[in-house]
Structure formats: C-alpha cells, structure tokens
Write a protein that holds these residues in place. Structure first.
Motif, mmCIF file in Angstrom:
data_model
loop_
_atom_site.group_PDB
_atom_site.id
_atom_site.type_symbol
_atom_site.label_atom_id
_atom_site.label_comp_id
_atom_site.label_asym_id
_atom_site.label_seq_id
_atom_site.Cartn_x
_atom_site.Cartn_y
_atom_site.Cartn_z
ATOM 1 N N GLN B 458 11.140 -26.228 -95.366
ATOM 2 C CA GLN B 458 10.624 -26.061 -96.725
ATOM 3 C C GLN B 458 9.431 -26.957 -97.001
ATOM 4 O O GLN B 458 8.421 -26.524 -97.553
ATOM 5 C CB GLN B 458 11.720 -26.473 -97.691
ATOM 6 N N THR B 461 6.397 -25.793 -95.103
ATOM 7 C CA THR B 461 5.846 -24.572 -95.689
ATOM 8 C C THR B 461 5.064 -24.896 -96.958
ATOM 9 O O THR B 461 4.027 -24.307 -97.236
ATOM 10 C CB THR B 461 6.984 -23.598 -96.023
ATOM 11 N N ASN B 462 5.570 -25.832 -97.717
ATOM 12 C CA ASN B 462 4.965 -26.109 -99.016
ATOM 13 C C ASN B 462 3.798 -27.101 -98.950
ATOM 14 O O ASN B 462 3.175 -27.358 -99.966
ATOM 15 C CB ASN B 462 6.036 -26.650 -99.968
ATOM 16 N N ASN B 463 3.562 -27.691 -97.804
ATOM 17 C CA ASN B 463 2.489 -28.672 -97.710
ATOM 18 C C ASN B 463 1.534 -28.322 -96.577
ATOM 19 O O ASN B 463 1.816 -28.586 -95.413
ATOM 20 C CB ASN B 463 3.078 -30.058 -97.470
ATOM 21 N N GLU B 464 0.432 -27.759 -96.961
ATOM 22 C CA GLU B 464 -0.488 -27.277 -95.947
ATOM 23 C C GLU B 464 -0.975 -28.357 -94.999
ATOM 24 O O GLU B 464 -1.119 -28.129 -93.802
ATOM 25 C CB GLU B 464 -1.695 -26.650 -96.631
ATOM 26 N N LYS B 595 5.161 -20.124 -100.355
ATOM 27 C CA LYS B 595 5.861 -21.391 -100.636
ATOM 28 C C LYS B 595 7.217 -21.163 -101.253
ATOM 29 O O LYS B 595 7.447 -20.183 -101.934
ATOM 30 C CB LYS B 595 5.005 -22.216 -101.591
ATOM 31 N N GLU B 598 10.257 -25.021 -105.914
ATOM 32 C CA GLU B 598 10.859 -26.345 -105.800
ATOM 33 C C GLU B 598 12.199 -26.397 -106.496
ATOM 34 O O GLU B 598 12.429 -25.747 -107.490
ATOM 35 C CB GLU B 598 9.929 -27.399 -106.406
ATOM 36 N N VAL B 652 5.485 -31.915 -102.830
ATOM 37 C CA VAL B 652 4.455 -30.900 -102.650
ATOM 38 C C VAL B 652 3.144 -31.400 -103.208
ATOM 39 O O VAL B 652 3.077 -31.909 -104.309
ATOM 40 C CB VAL B 652 4.841 -29.624 -103.415
ATOM 41 N N PRO B 655 -1.089 -27.216 -104.829
ATOM 42 C CA PRO B 655 -1.149 -25.970 -104.082
ATOM 43 C C PRO B 655 -2.583 -25.447 -103.990
ATOM 44 O O PRO B 655 -3.351 -25.536 -104.939
ATOM 45 C CB PRO B 655 -0.280 -25.020 -104.901
ATOM 46 N N THR B 660 -0.413 -17.557 -103.831
ATOM 47 C CA THR B 660 0.743 -18.078 -104.554
ATOM 48 C C THR B 660 0.392 -18.301 -106.021
ATOM 49 O O THR B 660 1.202 -18.079 -106.906
ATOM 50 C CB THR B 660 1.206 -19.411 -103.959
#
Lengths: 142, 1023
Positions: B458, B461-464, B595, B598, B652, B655, B660
């Motif tokens: 997770q 995926t959520n933090n490029e 993403k 949360e 996170v 974004p 998204t």
C-alpha cells in the motif's frame, strides 16, 4: 481475580484444582496440561510469572509440588505470589509439616481449607490463625 | 501422615497409588465407578456415611481426569441432606464438579437459598461459598438481596459476613444490576469502618469491582480508603495475626491502593496530603531484605504504591523518585523485581514528561530483551515498543530485527508485528520503512502475517518516490537463494507494478525480471501463483515494443494454467491470456494500480484489539481513555526538532497522479440517485471486506473511469453502498468528502451480534457504536454505547429507531453532543409483541467538523434473541410432537442450497441460535432434533420443536420440520432457521431492495403484507 488454582506434582498429576471461572471439562484438562508444561521446566532462577493465554500464571514450587494461580494481567503479581506462600504455611500448620502425601490422602480437607482462604477468586482471609481455628470448629461438627 | 478418616477412601487412594501404569489405574477406577453406580442405583441401602464416602471417591476420580457425569445428581442431592457431614460433601463436591452453566445447579437454588436465610451459621457458610464460587446469573437474581442482608447484618459473625461480601462480588460480576447503587453506596462506606480485617479484606475486593464500574457513586469511600491505608501503614490497631513477616496485611494494602486508582483524583487537600504521606513512606521505606517472603510482600505494596502515584499525577519530585526506583529495579538481579520494573516502566510511559528519563535506560532494557527468561523478554519487548518514538525508532527497530533471528518461535509473530508497526509509525524516511519490512519478511517470513506485506505494498503504491527504490530492493532479494514465499509474493507484486522503472539497470530488463520471478514458481503454493500470473501480465504490458519471445513464453504459461484445477488461477490465466492478445490496447486495460484510499493501519488496529480479559476493567486503561496522550498516540506530539510531522495515516506525499485526482473529483460529486458510482467498474471477483484483500484479488482491470478503489469502497462499507451513498448525498459539493469509511465489515458485525450479546455494531474513524444486550423472555434491554474517538466533540448526534411492527422499542434520550473521547450510554427497551423476522433499524446521524455522517444500521434484535434453549426428555417430546399434527402448526419443507456442513457444526449453529439440540431423541444419526422456548407478548412462552433430516449423500439439501402452538411462530421460525442454513449470496449493490429469500409457496395469511409499509422493515430489506 484468581481464575483458577492448580496444584500439580512434577509429573503433572493434579492434586487440587479449583476454577473460579466456568470452563468445560475438556478445557480444564487442556489448561492443566498446558500450565504444567509451562512451569515445569522453568529455571528456578527465572521469574515466578508466566504469561498464559490472555492471563498470567503466578507459580511457586515447593519440593515436587507446583502451586499455580492464574490471575488477570493487571493483578499485583507479588501479592499473589505471597498468597501462595501463605496458603502453604496454612497447610503446613494444619498438617504439621505438610508433604504431598498429606494432600493426596486428605484432598477433601485441602478443599475445605482453600474455601476458607479464597472465595469468588479473591482472598477471603489472610490470618493463618483465623483459618486454623475455623478448621478446628468444622472438624468438631463432623 | 494424616489419614483421611474414611477407611474406604484411603484404601481406594492407596490402590490407585499402587497402580503400576495408566492401564491398571483405569481398570481400578472403572471397577470403583461400577461399584459406585450400582450402590447409588439401590439408594435405599446406603447410609449417609456411605453416600458421603462415595461422593468423595467420585471427586478423587474426577481429579484423576475421569468422567463422572453420572454422579452430578448424587453430589447435588447431598446439598439438601439434613446433617452437616453430608451437606458439606454435597456443597464442596458440587462446586468442584459443576459450573454456573450446568442445568443441574438450578435444582439446588432453593435449598441453597434456604440455607442462606436459615439460622444455621455453618450451613450459611457452605451456601455462600458455593454461590461465591460457581453462582451464575440466576443465582444473582434470586439471592443478591439475601446476601446483602447478611453482609450488613450486625448479628452475624465476621466469618459469615466476609463470605457474604465476596459472594456478593461474584453475583455483581454476573449481573451488575443486582447491586442498587443508590441504596448501596452508603452501606459500602459503612462497611469500610469495619474493624475485623477479614471482613475488611473481602469488602475491599467488592469495592474494587464496584468503583471500577462507577466511581462517582462511591466518592464517600475514598477518604475511608485513605484512612485504612494510614491505619495499616502506621501499623495501628492491626492484630498480630494479620501481619505477614512484619508487614501489616500486604494484601489489604494492595487492594486498598487498587481501589483508589479508580477515582480520577483526590480533591480534598487533607485527604490528599495524608495519602501522599503514606505513599512517600512506602516509596522511601521499602528496603531490600534477605527474607524472600518479606521482600516480596513489601515490594508488592511498593509496586502498587508506584501505580497509585503515577495515577495521581503526583508532584514532579515524587514522580522522578518513582522513575529512579524503576530504573534501579530494571537493573537488579532478582528476576521478579526486574520483571516488575520493566512492566511498571511500561505503565509509566503514560505519564507525561518521563519518556526522556526512561529513554536513558534504553541500553539496559535492550539487555533484558536477551534475558534467558521469556517472561522478562516479553516485558522488555513491550517496553521498547511503548517507548519508541521518532528519536529512537531506528535503534529500537534495528535491535528488534537483530533479535528476530535468535528469538524463540513463541515470540516471533508478536515481535515482527511490533517491529512492523514501529517502522510504520516512526519511519524517518519511507525507504527505511521498506527496508525494515523486507528484512522482516526475509528473517521471519513464517511469522509475518499477510497484513504486514499488504501494508508495505500500500505504501509503495501510494508513494511514487518510493516505487523505484522498492522495485530495486525487491529485485535484490530475488537474487538470494531460497527466499521465503512471502518475499516471492511481495517482490513479484512490486516488480509487476514498477519494474519498468528499473529498465535501464543491468539485470532488470523485462525478460530478466520475468525469468528470475518465474524461477520461483515451482517452489510456491497455489495462493502465490495468481500473484505471479498478474505479474507476468503486467510485465507484458510494460514491455513496449513487445518482445515476441517473451510474449510466447508467457502465453505458454497462461495456456498451461487455463486448465488449472484452482478456479482463481484458471480464471486469471484465461483472462490475462485473452487481454494480452489485444496488443497495444492492453495498456489501457491493464493500467497501473491506483492509489489505495488511506485508512487506519490494520496492523495498529490489530495491536489495539488484542485486549486482555480481566475481571475488572484495568485502572490504567480507564485512565488512558481519559487522557489523550498515551503510548499509542505519541505520534501527535512530535518534538519540534524531528522530521516534519507525519500523521499515522499520512505517510502519503502529495499525490501527483492525475488520473487519481480525477477520480477524486468524481468521488466528490454526489450522485443524484444516491448510488456511489455511475460507471460500474468491473467488480473484483471476490468482494473482500478489507481493502487490503484487494492485493489478493485480480489486479485492477480498470474501466475508463479508473474508479476501482471506489467500487471496493462500496462493498467494504458492508451495507452494499447504502452508508457511503447516504453520506455522499448529504455532503455539500465543496466539501472534501473522503467519505467516512466504516472500519470493519458492518454486515459481519451485525451477524456476529445476532449470535452474541455484546460487541461493536459500527465503527468509523470518529465514532464507535457498541452494544450490550440482555434478553429475558420477551423483554430486552439493549444499551448503545456511543464513543467519540477523537479529541474534538461530535455534534448534532441523532439516533432514531425504526422498529418493525412486532417490536415495541423505546430509546432513551441521546445527547446532541458527545464530548471528546467520551462514551455515552443510551439504553433501549425492547418488547417483543409477536413472532416475526423483521428487523429494527438504527438511523444514526452525527456531524464531525463539516462532515455529516448518516448510517443506517440493522439492530440485532432478531428472532433468536427471544428464544431460550430448553432440554426436552423423550417423554415430553413425543406426545408434543404428535399432538402438533400438521399445517399450520407443524410445517415441513425440503430445503435446497444448504451450506454444506458437518452435523456437529450444524448442531453448534443451532445451539448458538438458542435452539437446544437434544441428542438421542432421533434414532437416525443423520437427523437432528432441537427444542426451544419462544417468548412474545402474543404467544407468551411457547415450546417449539424442530427436526432436521439430512442426507449424508447430499449435504446441500435437508428436510426440516418445525412445530409450535402458533401458526405464525411456526412459519417464522422455519424461515428463520432456513435463512441460517441456506447460503445467501451477497446481493449486488443495486438500489432496488434485495428480494428477501421468501418462498412463493405456503405463505400463511399472517405473513405480514402490512410489514411492507413499515419503514423499519423496508429499510431493513434494503440494507
């Protein structure tokens, strides 16, 4: 509160078991087996406390006998540890120099003493004298 | 050696002791049991002495581990013997053999009561002891007033009164309502003036239980407790027999200080001063002595005093005295003291301002992590976990990781969970977090639960920024020989998603990545293969321009698994194969995972949920609820010099992914029809209640709107979109509506509550609604616990009950505002008027900040709550069964589509529904007969009989016959049981009401068409 008290010898033979919470028969056997396994091999230099499921077992060994109390996680460990000793002192006094055989042949007396000492999973009386006197009263009635 | 005084018993015990082996013992026991049985059968010939002897023998046999069920009756019947010797045996043996759940015990209630109210003191004591040790609810309800009378009686000896105090404690624990607070609080205070220390000790235990539930009512006891402590500490008026190794009853001291910990503060300055004087004496005056018992007893008192000082938020000086003491304790050799030092230091963490002092002992604590005694290691682990914050997280977590390889198995799971949580909560940077988790999996893969690797995925995926790093790390681990299967899963997943970011590095071409992953395939289990297939599909997608050879290889694998016996693998193989054929279009279809929304870390939740089970709520817990700062939320108070504050969920970064954003924007728009999504994205094949579960579902195969997580959101809400949609429809457009997501599956919670009487009905990040219910005949009392989880109040709270027509429900006033971190209780009275399966609904609204949240929750006031199991003997059953001869009182139906389950499981299910299975009534072992009593105002108590005939050859069907004296009841009960047995697929999230699984045939006239107009029923149907 005390959930149960078990007296076992090194081989795991139960000499006394008293449950203050309702458990099924099979569960009792399991508990007795597990508690024995938990305490029997602990080094004497270890603590007298072991975690057991969601609770805590406070135990103490006297010769070949293990006295184990299962209490709540938040309970005062040392206070319960000393209550085991107090119980042993009472037995010692009552049987004058108690040994395992006394407890085997007089298991029914041990239950009587325990009922004067602990009730509802809490200490009822902490005076050795009061309990010994009470046992004398009861014996007269038999 | 003292002999038992009963020759026969002694001889028997000797015989047993002389047995050479278990087999001989069994033979001897069987012989004795046979003897006892025959003797009891012919009871007339038995003298009271013999009866007594046999019952004792039975207890001895029972202690050896044999079954003596047949003798329960004999033991119980001795309770009513007229003479003490037999009565005593009856009482003692009964309380060893039976527990509060045994029906036999009911038979004794009357005798026991007579003994309690009678004049014979010895009998009173026996009865109080039995009730105190094994009394249940029924005893509580019928005996509490009598026991209270004895406790406060001036004519009873202390002997009786101390037993009465603890007996009352037992009854109170079984049912708190038996002690009427108004009348009792003064009496309780009076009891504390008692001179007899036996009575006082027992009364103090009772007080602890009372104040732990309601300290306000017992304010007047506070100064008295302090007086008692003073009396003991100064050793005034303490008889010699109550001192233990020179210490005035350490147990009473401990209990008294425990009671004081339930009062939030000591306001009266004089009382406070006296108390602190006593505490100061204990803290300063406890020395280490040679005698073990004395030492233990004095330290028992000392540790309780420490706890009380912490609780009272004493002056700084006293606090630092405590910390200094604890610092000394954690370094001593005596193991018990060291253990307690660590344990109490963990509790101390809750006190503000001492964390820094505790941190000074870090090295010492880490040494204890390596102690040979597991009890000490556990305490050290707990303490390290509790004291961890951003400043020391790196050290502590690395220490835990290092210890992991040598830790015993019993601790590894806990250790890895704790390390994972700390890494997540206090990561100075995210790459460190990834390192830690991968190391964790590498070192203790077997002990790393799925939650842990789901969580790292997770985050990645959520933090490029993290993705290339994670991919590189995963690639490195794959080079290691013999990696754990969890490592295969996580690396395959990450490389599938992000390996293209590494493409230019050596060894990271799509082909190489594919090969190194595919090498692992023969070693993994079926649950991992689907993940690998997804990875292959993703690799294919990212290989642009397409590599013919790679494609061929992967296609071969897909076609190989197209005939796999595992449905999940087969489906993925077929789908990916077909999709991959589409060439360039694949890119659009098989996009990168979006993403994750949360939410609270399921790991932290898991850690929070593992609560201890204690008789009284822990004083520390209560305190933690009152204070906002406890060990678990230290994240809120970061030191200014640390890294910028990152909230627990907020790892996170901003974004960037545009698609998204779009989907977020879309999410913000309330849909006019109230449904959550217009474009129905392909739902995952197995809707999982937890988003983490997505990882195991097929990878996001997206529709153009890219709203895959949203679709899950609807499912996850458990109310099939109802809740989330409701919330969305109300929220104004401009608000940021990351819809409030329920925590946990609402439907599951509801179903769980149908089977038990207390638990959580609903939870989201702001509020938790708990339920505790009591059912008696056709009455019910349900208490709703509304708990505000935040540091800000919840406003505009409204709770509306929509009852179905057969329930009369009255909810007491619900306050409009729930203060921060407070819990309010709202009792709800329920009366069952007539049999029906309709459900009541709680319409609950609250406002948090700008959010208006509206949830509609089914209440577990279901049919089975009005059932009471009852055992029926064959003599009662058959005449009843025959007299209810046919429809409409007796209905039979062949039920198909039954969830296949073994008969024992079905019996358990029935028992849990309060339908008492009566074994032996039906000679056919494949059949099941059950009985129960149903209570409603119209039917009163009505006996219901059920018979299930199963077909061992086909477990999906059975024939069910239900009979009762009321046609509606028979029908409703039959339908109710059917619902429990039949597998009901989760209805699709459609705005249309889910059709109730009603059979078209055989609707009796009473089946209510009126119910349709019932708002509650309508809603319940929708939910």
């Amino acid at each position: 509160m005390i959930r149960f008290i078990i007296l076992q010898n090194r081989q795991g033979k139960t000499r006394l078991a008293k449950y203050y919470v309702p458990l099924e028969e099979s569960e009792k056997h399991k508990v007795e087996y597990e508690v024995h396994r938990l305490v029997v091999n602990r080094d004497p230099k270890f603590t007298n406390f072991v975690e057991f499921r969601n609770h805590k077992v406070i135990y103490r060994r006297y010769a070949g006998l293990f006295f184990s109390l299962c209490v709540d996680i938040t309970d005062n460990e040392l206070a319960y540890l000393e209550s085991i000793h107090l119980f042993v002192e009472i037995l010692d006094h009552f049987f004058s120099n108690v040994c395992e055989l006394d407890l085997v042949f007089n298991f029914h007396k041990v239950y009587l003493i325990l009922d004067e000492f602990i009730l509802a999973g809490e200490l009822q009386e902490t005076s050795k004298k009061a309990i010994i006197e009470r046992m004398g009263e009861l014996e007269k009635q038999e | 050696m003292a002999l038992s005084g009963m020759r026969g018993l002694s001889v028997f015990i000797s015989d047993i002791r002389n047995c050479q082996n278990k087999e001989q013992e069994r033979l001897r026991v069987d012989k004795e049991l046979g003897n006892i049985r025959t003797r009891f059968k012919n009871e007339k010939g038995l003298t009271p002495y013999e009866k007594k002897k046999y019952v004792w023998k039975m207890l001895y046999i029972y202690m050896l581990g044999y079954d003596v069920d047949f003798g329960h009756m004999e033991a119980v019947s001795l309770i009513s013997a007229p003479k003490y010797p037999e009565k005593q045996v009856g009482y003692i043996v009964t309380s060893c053999l039976l527990n509060e759940n045994h029906d036999f015990l009911r038979l004794a209630i009357n005798t026991v009561r007579n003994d309690i109210i009678g004049r014979n003191e010895t009998f009173q004591c026996l009865a109080l002891t039995l009730v105190g040790n094994i009394g249940g609810r029924e005893f509580a309800e019928s005996l509490a007033p009598d026991v209270q009378k004895l406790l406060i009686s001036s004519s009873c000896r202390p002997l009786v009164r101390k037993k009465a105090a603890l007996c009352l404690l037992r009854l109170y624990r079984k049912n708190p309502d038996v002690v009427n607070v108004d009348g009792w609080s003064d009496r309780m205070a009076q009891l504390l003036d008692e001179r007899d220390l036996g009575v006082l000790t027992s009364s103090m235990s009772l007080l602890v239980a009372l104040v732990s539930n309601n300290h306000e009512a017992y304010w007047s006891c506070l100064p008295k407790c302090v007086k008692i402590l003073e009396r003991l500490a100064r050793n005034q008026d303490v008889p010699q027999e109550y001192t233990y190794y020179g210490i005035p009853s350490p147990w009473l001291q401990v209990k008294t200080m425990r009671a004081l910990q339930y009062f939030p503060t000591v306001e009266d300055p004089n009382t406070r001063r006296s108390l602190f004087e006593v505490l100061q004496r204990i803290l300063m005056g406890t020395d280490v002595v040679k005698n073990v018992n004395k030492n233990n007893a004095s330290h028992a008192v000392l540790f309780e005093a420490l706890a009380l000082v912490m609780h009272l938020d004493a002056e700084k000086e006293m606090m630092s005295q405590c910390v200094a003491l604890l610092g000394k304790f954690i370094a001593v050799r005596e193991p018990n003291i060291r253990y307690l030092g660590l344990e109490n230091m963990t509790r101390m963490l809750m006190v503000t301002d001492v964390q820094d002092i505790i941190k000074r002992h870090q090295a010492q604590i880490i040494t204890s992590l390596k102690d040979p005694d597991i009890s000490i290691r556990r305490r050290a682990l707990d303490l390290l976990y509790g004291m961890c914050d951003v400043s020391n997280a790196k050290d502590i977590v690395e220490e835990l990781l290092q210890y992991l390889s040598s830790a015993d198995f019993a601790m590894r799971e806990e250790l890895s969970l704790k390390a994972a949580i700390l890494a997540e909560k206090f990561a100075p940077d995210l790459s460190w977090y990834v390192d830690v988790i991968l190391q964790l999996i590498d070192k203790a893969g077997d002990f790393v639960s799925d939650d842990i690797w789901f969580r790292v995925v997770q985050f990645v995926t959520n933090n490029e920024d993290l993705q290339p790093y994670a991919a590189l790390k995963a690639r490195e681990y794959l080079d290691k020989p013999a990696i754990h299967e969890t490592m295969v899963k996580v690396s395959a997943y990450i490389l599938g998603e992000y390996s293209h970011l590494l493409a230019r590095r050596p060894g990271c071409s799509p082909k190489e990545i594919f090969h190194i992953i595919h090498e692992k395939l023969p070693t993994v289990s079926t649950s991992t293969i689907p993940i690998l297939l997804s990875t292959y599909a993703k690799i294919l997608m990212h290989t642009q321009p397409p590599d013919q050879e790679l494609q061929k290889q992967i296609f071969t694998i897909f076609s190989k698994y197209e005939s796999c016996i595992d449905a999940e693998i087969q489906q993925r193989a077929v789908e990916y194969h077909a999709l991959s054929m589409k060439g360039a279009a694949l890119m659009d279809i098989l996009a990168e995972m979006p993403k994750f929304p949360e939410r609270q870390s399921s790991l932290i939740k898991k850690a929070e949920e593992s609560e201890a089970d204690t008789a009284e709520q822990s004083a520390i817990k209560l305190r933690a609820q009152q204070h906002t700062s406890n060990a678990l939320v230290v994240t809120d108070q970061r030191p200014a010099n640390g890294t910028p504050p990152v909230s627990q969920l907020g790892l996170v970064k901003v974004p960037i992914m545009t698609n998204t954003d779009q989907s977020n924007a879309e999410q913000e728009l309330p849909h006019p029809n109230g449904a959550l999504t217009v474009v129905d994205p392909q739902p995952p094949s197995t809707p999982s209640p937890d988003l983490l579960g997505d990882l195991l579902g097929p990878l996001a195969i997206e529709g153009p709107s890219g709203t895959s997580p949203q679709s899950d959101l609807g499912v996850a809400s458990g109310l099939d979109g109802g809740v989330a949609a409701g919330a969305l429809a109300i929220a104004p457009v401009e608000e940021q509506t990351n819809t409030v997501q329920p925590i946990g599956d609402i439907a599951e919670r509801f179903h769980a509550l149908c089977m038990k009487d207390s638990g959580v009905l609903y939870e989201d990040p702001y509020i938790q609604i708990g339920i505790k219910a009591e059912w008696r005949a056709h009455h019910g009392r349900v208490v709703l616990f509304l708990g505000n989880k935040n540091t800000a109040p919840l406003f505009s709270v409204q709770a509306l009950i929509l009852p179905p027509s057969h329930l009369k429900m009255e909810l007491s006033l619900v306050p409009e505002t729930i203060p921060p971190r407070a819990q309010v209780q709202c009792p709800l009275e329920v009366i069952n008027l007539k049999p029906s399966r309709d459900l009541a609904v709680l319409d609950f609204i609250y406002k948090f900040g700008n959010h208006v949240v509206n949830v509609k929750l089914r209440l577990p006031a279901v049919l089975n709550k009005f059932l009471q199991p009852i055992t029926v003997s064959p003599e009662e059953f058959f005449p009843q069964w025959r007299s209810l001869s046919g429809p409409p009182l007796k209905l039979q139906e062949v039920v198909r589509g039954v969830r296949p389950m073994p008969l024992t499981e079905m019996a358990n299910l029935f028992n849990s529904l309060h339908l008492m299975v009566c074994p032996g009534l039906d000679p056919n072992a494949n059949n099941l007969v059950a009985s129960t009593t149903y209570y409603s105002e119209s039917t009163r108590a009505m006996l219901c009989l059920i018979r299930i005939e199963t077909d061992p050859a086909d477990r999906t069907q059975l024939r069910m016959t239900v009979a009762s004296g009321d046609p509606t009841l028979t029908f409703e009960l039959k339908e109710f049981i059917k619902e429990q047995l039949v597998f009901i697929p989760v209805p699709p999230r459609a705005p249309a009401p889910a059709p109730a699984p009603m059979p078209p045939q055989a609707l009796p006239p009473t089946s209510p068409p009126t119910a349709i107009s019932d708002p509650g029923t309508l809603l319940a149907g929708l939910l």
